[in-house]
Design a protein around this motif. Structure first.
Motif, PDB file in Angstrom:
ATOM      1  N   ARG A 167       0.868  -1.137   0.074  1.00  0.00           N
ATOM      2  CA  ARG A 167       0.150  -0.012  -0.101  1.00  0.00           C
ATOM      3  C   ARG A 167       0.982   1.141  -0.096  1.00  0.00           C
ATOM      4  NH1 ARG A 167      -5.154   0.068   1.134  1.00  0.00           N
ATOM      5  NH2 ARG A 167      -5.217  -1.571   2.465  1.00  0.00           N
ATOM      6  N   GLN A 168       1.987   1.196   0.790  1.00  0.00           N
ATOM      7  CA  GLN A 168       2.753   2.247   0.966  1.00  0.00           C
ATOM      8  C   GLN A 168       3.593   2.695  -0.269  1.00  0.00           C
ATOM      9  OE1 GLN A 168       3.344   0.746   4.734  1.00  0.00           O
ATOM     10  NE2 GLN A 168       1.375   1.824   4.920  1.00  0.00           N
ATOM     11  N   LEU A 169       3.551   1.587  -1.383  1.00  0.00           N
ATOM     12  CA  LEU A 169       4.753   1.805  -2.419  1.00  0.00           C
ATOM     13  C   LEU A 169       3.842   2.121  -3.631  1.00  0.00           C
ATOM     14  CD1 LEU A 169       6.783  -1.423  -1.737  1.00  0.00           C
ATOM     15  CD2 LEU A 169       7.296   1.022  -1.069  1.00  0.00           C
ATOM     16  N   VAL A 170       2.438   2.527  -3.495  1.00  0.00           N
ATOM     17  CA  VAL A 170       1.502   2.740  -4.780  1.00  0.00           C
ATOM     18  C   VAL A 170       1.335   4.257  -4.591  1.00  0.00           C
ATOM     19  CG1 VAL A 170      -0.426   2.037  -5.899  1.00  0.00           C
ATOM     20  CG2 VAL A 170       0.775   0.516  -4.453  1.00  0.00           C
ATOM     21  N   LEU A 171       1.400   4.871  -5.778  1.00  0.00           N
ATOM     22  CA  LEU A 171       0.758   6.270  -6.029  1.00  0.00           C
ATOM     23  C   LEU A 171      -0.484   6.187  -6.854  1.00  0.00           C
ATOM     24  CD1 LEU A 171       4.150   7.834  -6.768  1.00  0.00           C
ATOM     25  CD2 LEU A 171       2.940   8.370  -4.900  1.00  0.00           C
ATOM     26  N   GLY A 172      -0.881   5.342  -7.613  1.00  0.00           N
ATOM     27  CA  GLY A 172      -1.894   5.490  -8.419  1.00  0.00           C
ATOM     28  C   GLY A 172      -2.280   4.144  -9.013  1.00  0.00           C
ATOM     29  N   LEU A 173      -3.487   4.028  -9.527  1.00  0.00           N
ATOM     30  CA  LEU A 173      -4.019   2.547  -9.984  1.00  0.00           C
ATOM     31  C   LEU A 173      -4.959   2.820 -11.363  1.00  0.00           C
ATOM     32  CD1 LEU A 173      -5.558   0.548  -7.054  1.00  0.00           C
ATOM     33  CD2 LEU A 173      -3.208   0.314  -8.041  1.00  0.00           C
ATOM     34  N   GLU A 174      -4.816   1.720 -12.078  1.00  0.00           N
ATOM     35  CA  GLU A 174      -6.137   1.688 -13.177  1.00  0.00           C
ATOM     36  C   GLU A 174      -6.811   0.619 -12.903  1.00  0.00           C
ATOM     37  OE1 GLU A 174      -5.435   2.042 -17.823  1.00  0.00           O
ATOM     38  OE2 GLU A 174      -5.252  -0.172 -17.148  1.00  0.00           O
ATOM     39  N   VAL A 175      -8.328   0.757 -12.632  1.00  0.00           N
ATOM     40  CA  VAL A 175      -9.054  -0.631 -12.138  1.00  0.00           C
ATOM     41  C   VAL A 175     -10.016  -0.651 -13.005  1.00  0.00           C
ATOM     42  CG1 VAL A 175     -10.291  -1.327 -10.221  1.00  0.00           C
ATOM     43  CG2 VAL A 175      -8.265   0.111  -9.787  1.00  0.00           C
ATOM     44  N   VAL A 176     -10.408  -2.022 -13.293  1.00  0.00           N
ATOM     45  CA  VAL A 176     -11.817  -2.251 -14.241  1.00  0.00           C
ATOM     46  C   VAL A 176     -12.678  -2.248 -13.227  1.00  0.00           C
ATOM     47  CG1 VAL A 176     -12.772  -3.536 -16.203  1.00  0.00           C
ATOM     48  CG2 VAL A 176     -10.350  -3.027 -16.320  1.00  0.00           C
ATOM     49  N   LEU A 177     -13.804  -1.875 -13.380  1.00  0.00           N
ATOM     50  CA  LEU A 177     -14.854  -1.947 -12.218  1.00  0.00           C
ATOM     51  C   LEU A 177     -15.806  -3.169 -12.474  1.00  0.00           C
ATOM     52  CD1 LEU A 177     -15.950   1.705 -11.788  1.00  0.00           C
ATOM     53  CD2 LEU A 177     -14.102   0.416 -10.525  1.00  0.00           C
ATOM     54  N   ALA A 178     -16.761  -3.719 -11.851  1.00  0.00           N
ATOM     55  CA  ALA A 178     -17.367  -4.805 -12.123  1.00  0.00           C
ATOM     56  C   ALA A 178     -18.294  -4.563 -13.389  1.00  0.00           C
ATOM     57  CB  ALA A 178     -18.238  -5.170 -10.945  1.00  0.00           C
ATOM     58  N   ASP A 179     -18.806  -3.494 -13.653  1.00  0.00           N
ATOM     59  CA  ASP A 179     -19.686  -3.180 -14.696  1.00  0.00           C
ATOM     60  C   ASP A 179     -18.791  -3.141 -15.981  1.00  0.00           C
ATOM     61  OD1 ASP A 179     -18.621  -0.907 -14.391  1.00  0.00           O
ATOM     62  OD2 ASP A 179     -20.751   0.075 -13.737  1.00  0.00           O
ATOM     63  N   GLY A 180     -17.470  -3.194 -15.820  1.00  0.00           N
ATOM     64  CA  GLY A 180     -16.711  -2.720 -16.876  1.00  0.00           C
ATOM     65  C   GLY A 180     -16.340  -1.314 -17.091  1.00  0.00           C
ATOM     66  N   ARG A 181     -16.480  -0.509 -16.505  1.00  0.00           N
ATOM     67  CA  ARG A 181     -16.012   0.716 -16.642  1.00  0.00           C
ATOM     68  C   ARG A 181     -14.543   0.595 -16.355  1.00  0.00           C
ATOM     69  NH1 ARG A 181     -19.437   4.838 -13.427  1.00  0.00           N
ATOM     70  NH2 ARG A 181     -19.894   2.860 -12.199  1.00  0.00           N
ATOM     71  N   ILE A 182     -13.811   1.774 -16.990  1.00  0.00           N
ATOM     72  CA  ILE A 182     -12.532   1.823 -16.370  1.00  0.00           C
ATOM     73  C   ILE A 182     -12.242   2.878 -15.646  1.00  0.00           C
ATOM     74  CG2 ILE A 182      -9.915   1.859 -17.183  1.00  0.00           C
ATOM     75  CD1 ILE A 182     -11.025   0.453 -19.940  1.00  0.00           C
ATOM     76  N   TRP A 183     -11.482   2.827 -14.510  1.00  0.00           N
ATOM     77  CA  TRP A 183     -11.022   3.914 -13.521  1.00  0.00           C
ATOM     78  C   TRP A 183      -9.692   4.241 -13.825  1.00  0.00           C
ATOM     79  CZ3 TRP A 183      -8.478   4.058  -8.456  1.00  0.00           C
ATOM     80  CH2 TRP A 183      -8.224   5.339  -7.857  1.00  0.00           C
TER      81      TRP A 183
END
Ligand code: ZN
Length: 475
Positions: A167-183
């Protein structure tokens, strides 16, 4: 076994196949095998289909389709998890992220890199090394575990003391949500106070809130010298004052402080390849201490020598060896890292992954020893600890001579419950770094603060209203 709520029909499999292609749609049980069982065979399940998407867009299309039809999906990275979180149990879709392997950006001056989630931890290390930087997450499984799984479980390991957990080593994420949208939350910003911290919700969510497809990671300067000592302690009690002295002497430069009991070293020396006992006699406890330096000026070794001398004077050490070469440093680390492999030939083993306040570790271990002996006097505790961060793997090997399977089947619950009861009494946690998965789900429901549990369930419902993501895990 219960059937998934909505059935994966041949027509749906054909539509999924159209997204990822024939070669990456596995329906043959033999081909699926590596994805439906974990390395110790504690969890062996089944998959309706195993999909290996090659891009974030393909992950998005898979989830959109699965969500529309209410099909359960188990996200999976390197399949090295230890609590069954990544194993499909009921014919779910397995979504393997292992083909997402691109390095998207390297920024040596900003000390960040952006990588896709299927890179193994060793590949992430190598990419950082290529720009003369360090990514400090360090796990024995680094050759096979993947960064997406490390993020999903907020993995710990041996570098947490100096650098923090994943957790302390992460600045940002790309995540695909359950409904398919990409954050797209891939940001190298160190300061961003624009509302709730979504990133930290996904880290450690074990695939129940979204599928992490890429991450911007923090990098560090590479240490140019390292002093590594393997020392023998007169008792587990000596570990606390020795650790305290090491922290005082080296501060941020103290990059490892691991302890292991006599039986653990005994098993390593007996079963692991390429290792030897650094001492001529056996001792009750051992510590592996590492001090790092950013300059090649001998300061790390000087600090270590002073520490070992003072500790010997104070009778906190009975013997010590300081590595005199890189090879010897690796030899010392191999003693620690071969532990799991070396415990396996000794038969069944009940594993725990707990944390208690650091100053209580010695007392915790003694209390747990007594509790285990009261349940089974022939059971063999083999505790070891990432001492510096309070994490103890209080593991117990089966009595000598018991048939395979008997100890785990009959005594996992009573022994784990007894150990966890002491953990809770000490204000500790029943999962320090492995997560909840399916192994600790029911226990979590029993012991977690009810307000926290209620919030967690409502977060899950809002991120994944149809409950398709990794059902039956965590909550
Ligand atoms: Zn560990």
């Amino acid at each position: 076994m219960t059937m998934p709520a909505n059935v994966l029909t041949p027509d749906l499999i054909a539509r999924l196949r159209a997204i990822v292609g024939d070669n990456h749609t596995l329906t043959d049980p033999d081909q699926q095998l590596p994805y439906v069982r974990e390395l110790r065979d504690l969890y062996v399940g089944s998959a309706g289909v195993v999909l290996r998407p090659g891009s974030t867009e393909e992950v998005s299309k898979i989830l959109a389709l699965a969500n529309a039809h209410g099909l359960p999906v188990v996200p999976q990275a390197g399949n090295t998890g230890l609590v069954g979180g990544q194993v499909p149990m009921n014919g779910e879709i397995v979504l393997s992220i292992s083909r997402l392997k691109k390095v998207r950006a390297l920024d040596p001056d900003g000390f960040t890199m952006t990588v896709e989630a299927g890179m193994t931890l060793a590949e992430v290390h190598a990419a950082a090394d290529g720009i003369n930087r360090l990514f400090p997450l360090s796990l024995p499984s680094e050759g096979t575990c993947q960064i997406g799984g490390n993020l999903g479980t907020n993995a710990g390991g041996v570098g947490v003391l100096a650098y923090g957990n994943t957790r302390q080593l992460v600045l940002g994420l790309e995540v695909v949500l359950a409904d398919g949208r990409i954050w797209n939350g891939l940001s190298p910003l160190k300061k961003d106070n624009t509302g709730y911290d979504l990133r930290d919700l996904f880290i450690g969510s074990e695939g129940t809130l979204g599928v992490i497809t890429a991450a911007t990671l923090k990098l560090f300067p590479k240490p140019l010298e390292m002093a590594t000592a393997f020392v023998a302690l007169p008792s587990v009690d000596a570990a606390l004052p020795l650790f305290s002295m090491a922290e005082e002497a080296a501060g941020q430069s103290l990059t490892a402080f691991e302890i292991m009991c006599e039986l653990a070293l005994d098993m390593v020396v007996k079963h692991a390849h390429n290792v030897r006992d650094p001492f001529t006699a056996r001792h009750p406890w051992y510590a592996l201490i590492e001090i790092s330096g950013l300059k090649e000026d001998g300061n790390a070794e000087r600090l270590m020598m002073e520490l070992l001398e003072t500790a010997t004077e104070r009778e906190l050490l009975v013997d010590a060896t300081l590595a005199s070469s890189l090879t010897q440093q690796k030899d010392f680390w191999r003693l620690r890292e071969s532990y799991s492999e070396a415990q396996r030939p000794e038969g069944d083993s009940i594993k725990t992954d707990v944390s208690v306040p650091t100053q209580k570790i010695p007392e915790f271990i003694k209390r747990a020893d007594a509790a285990v002996a009261a349940i089974n006097k022939d059971a063999r505790p083999v505790p070891l600890s990432h001492f510096g961060d309070g994490n103890v793997h209080y593991n117990v090997s089966q009595p000598v001579g018991w048939p395979k399977g008997k100890f785990n089947a009959e005594q996992w619950k009573p022994i784990a419950n007894a150990v966890h009861a002491i953990v809770l009494e000490f204000g500790g946690s029943i999962s320090a770094e492995h997560g909840i998965g399916q192994m600790k789900r029911d226990e979590l429901a029993r012991i977690k603060d009810p307000v926290a549990l209620d919030l967690m369930r409502r977060i899950k419902a809002s991120f994944d209203p149809k409950g398709i993501l990794n059902p039956g895990k965590v909550l």
